[in-house]
Write an enzyme that holds these catalytic residues in place. Structure first.
Site, PDB file in Angstrom:
ATOM      1  N   GLU A 117      -1.003   7.580  -6.133  1.00  0.00           N
ATOM      2  CA  GLU A 117      -1.353   6.734  -7.272  1.00  0.00           C
ATOM      3  C   GLU A 117      -2.824   6.789  -7.689  1.00  0.00           C
ATOM      4  O   GLU A 117      -3.157   6.424  -8.823  1.00  0.00           O
ATOM      5  CB  GLU A 117      -0.999   5.274  -6.973  1.00  0.00           C
ATOM      6  CG  GLU A 117      -1.891   4.617  -5.941  1.00  0.00           C
ATOM      7  CD  GLU A 117      -1.570   3.137  -5.760  1.00  0.00           C
ATOM      8  OE1 GLU A 117      -0.922   2.552  -6.641  1.00  0.00           O
ATOM      9  OE2 GLU A 117      -1.979   2.575  -4.746  1.00  0.00           O
TER      10      GLU A 117
ATOM     11  N   HIS B  68       0.526  -0.442 -10.129  1.00  0.00           N
ATOM     12  CA  HIS B  68      -0.320  -1.334  -9.338  1.00  0.00           C
ATOM     13  C   HIS B  68      -0.668  -2.599 -10.125  1.00  0.00           C
ATOM     14  O   HIS B  68      -1.823  -3.018 -10.180  1.00  0.00           O
ATOM     15  CB  HIS B  68      -1.598  -0.611  -8.904  1.00  0.00           C
ATOM     16  CG  HIS B  68      -2.137  -1.097  -7.590  1.00  0.00           C
ATOM     17  ND1 HIS B  68      -2.385  -0.259  -6.536  1.00  0.00           N
ATOM     18  CD2 HIS B  68      -2.471  -2.335  -7.164  1.00  0.00           C
ATOM     19  CE1 HIS B  68      -2.864  -0.958  -5.516  1.00  0.00           C
ATOM     20  NE2 HIS B  68      -2.900  -2.218  -5.894  1.00  0.00           N
TER      21      HIS B  68
ATOM     22  N   ARG C 275       0.844  -1.191   0.000  1.00  0.00           N
ATOM     23  CA  ARG C 275       0.000   0.000   0.000  1.00  0.00           C
ATOM     24  C   ARG C 275       0.880   1.241   0.000  1.00  0.00           C
ATOM     25  O   ARG C 275       1.879   1.305   0.727  1.00  0.00           O
ATOM     26  CB  ARG C 275      -0.929   0.007   1.228  1.00  0.00           C
ATOM     27  CG  ARG C 275      -2.041  -1.023   1.192  1.00  0.00           C
ATOM     28  CD  ARG C 275      -3.072  -0.705   0.111  1.00  0.00           C
ATOM     29  NE  ARG C 275      -4.120  -1.699   0.027  1.00  0.00           N
ATOM     30  CZ  ARG C 275      -4.103  -2.749  -0.781  1.00  0.00           C
ATOM     31  NH1 ARG C 275      -3.064  -2.924  -1.595  1.00  0.00           N
ATOM     32  NH2 ARG C 275      -5.104  -3.599  -0.820  1.00  0.00           N
TER      33      ARG C 275
END
Length: 327
Positions: free
Chosen positions: A262, A294, A233
């Site tokens: 992000e 991601h 994360r």
């Protein structure tokens, strides 16, 4: 049960539709629209919605879903730090997730990032395509007999530990709970791990306790020339302090599949945008930093697992069967 899928791409639709014939009681509708308090009203007439890790499932969104009579929120991911769980519980909305779709997919991507910044693969690729076959600035170091520090030893962290073991690395781990399957791992306190590790890889959830776990103080404790990888994360790392550490040449390399800024970037094509005042742009300016969007989860096996478990979650909810995936 009618389910509205928010923020879907072509690969989401293809993956879920592949498993849909096994669930004739479910009716799916796919949208590219992101979930937000404003778009939540589109769920009117649906029994459930399906959201992803970067969706806004905060207080106002859940209240809007409640007004649309949505009873179930299906998260097609493991993380739920973006979900206001308390508001959902108060309004009687059930939340279900996919706790473990493919730990190996994320762990393998973490190692790919570590290898890339270590052996400068991103730079070597560009050099050779420009007919530059020199080895200047491409020196790396062996992972063999070096020390890997794994922060968080759940399913993904355990998979990463096994990969590091295959490289012949000594493995240190830090976690509140010890994983009994990792008999080859040495559990230590965080300070010891940071001081001893040549590679530090983050695999823990984002909580109040882990928010900005990597900051100026913890970076100061790390070895000189360490490689840092984050596939967990973005909020685990305080970006400003990371940039400060990179500028101070603390890191041999940094590999990030997630980062604090992000949300606007994830899965979107922003190639025509000028990202002013962007910490992402600042990170990308460093030659020893590798950023991916991601994509750690993005394998055929992981998408299959996400689709099948999400649809089974919906069926279990419909049938009143508890399956352990409720948040």
């Amino acid at each position: 049960m009618k389910i509205l899928f928010y923020d879907t791409k072509s690969y989401d639709r293809e993956s879920f539709e592949k498993f849909l014939p096994q669930y004739p009681q479910l009716e799916l509708e796919f949208m590219e629209t992101e979930l937000s308090p404003r778009t939540a009203r589109l769920s009117q007439g649906y029994d459930a919605i399906c959201a992803f890790v970067n969706s806004d499932v905060g207080t106002r969104t859940i209240e809007a879903l409640h007004r649309s009579n949505v009873r179930l929120i299906l998260m097609r991911c493991a993380g739920f730090n973006n979900v206001d769980v308390d508001t959902a519980a108060r309004l009687g909305i059930t939340i279900m997730r996919v706790p473990g779709y493919s730990p190996e997919a994320v762990a393998e991507h973490a190692m790919a990032l570590a290898l890339t910044v270590n052996r400068h693969m991103h730079k070597a690729y560009v050099k050779v395509r420009e007919n530059d076959f020199s080895l200047n600035s491409l020196m790396g170091f062996n992972f063999y007999q070096k020390t890997a520090g794994i922060i968080g030893t759940g399913k993904i962290g355990a998979a990463m530990a096994r990969i590091c073991r295959g490289f012949g690395m000594r493995i240190l781990a830090y976690d509140v709970y010890r994983n009994p399957s990792l008999d080859f791992v040495e559990y230590v306190d965080l300070d010891t791990l940071l001081k001893a590790s040549d590679l530090v890889s983050l695999h823990c959830p984002l909580t109040d306790a882990t928010y900005h776990l990597i900051n100026r103080d913890t970076i100061r404790e790390m070895k000189e020339g360490v490689i840092l990888v984050n596939t967990s994360r973005g909020g685990l790392v305080k970006t400003e302090d990371l940039i400060e550490g990179i500028r101070a040449r603390k890191f041999f390399g940094v590999g990030l599949d997630v980062y604090e800024e992000e949300n606007r970037n994830v899965f979107e094509d922003r190639s025509d945008d000028i990202m002013e005042h962007s910490t992402t742009a600042r990170l990308l300016s460093f030659p020893n930093v590798m950023i991916t969007s991601h994509q750690g989860f993005f394998t055929n096996e992981a998408l299959d697992a996400i689709s099948s478990v999400t649809l089974q979650n919906a069926m279990d909810y419909l049938n009143g069967d508890g399956n352990g995936n409720m948040v």
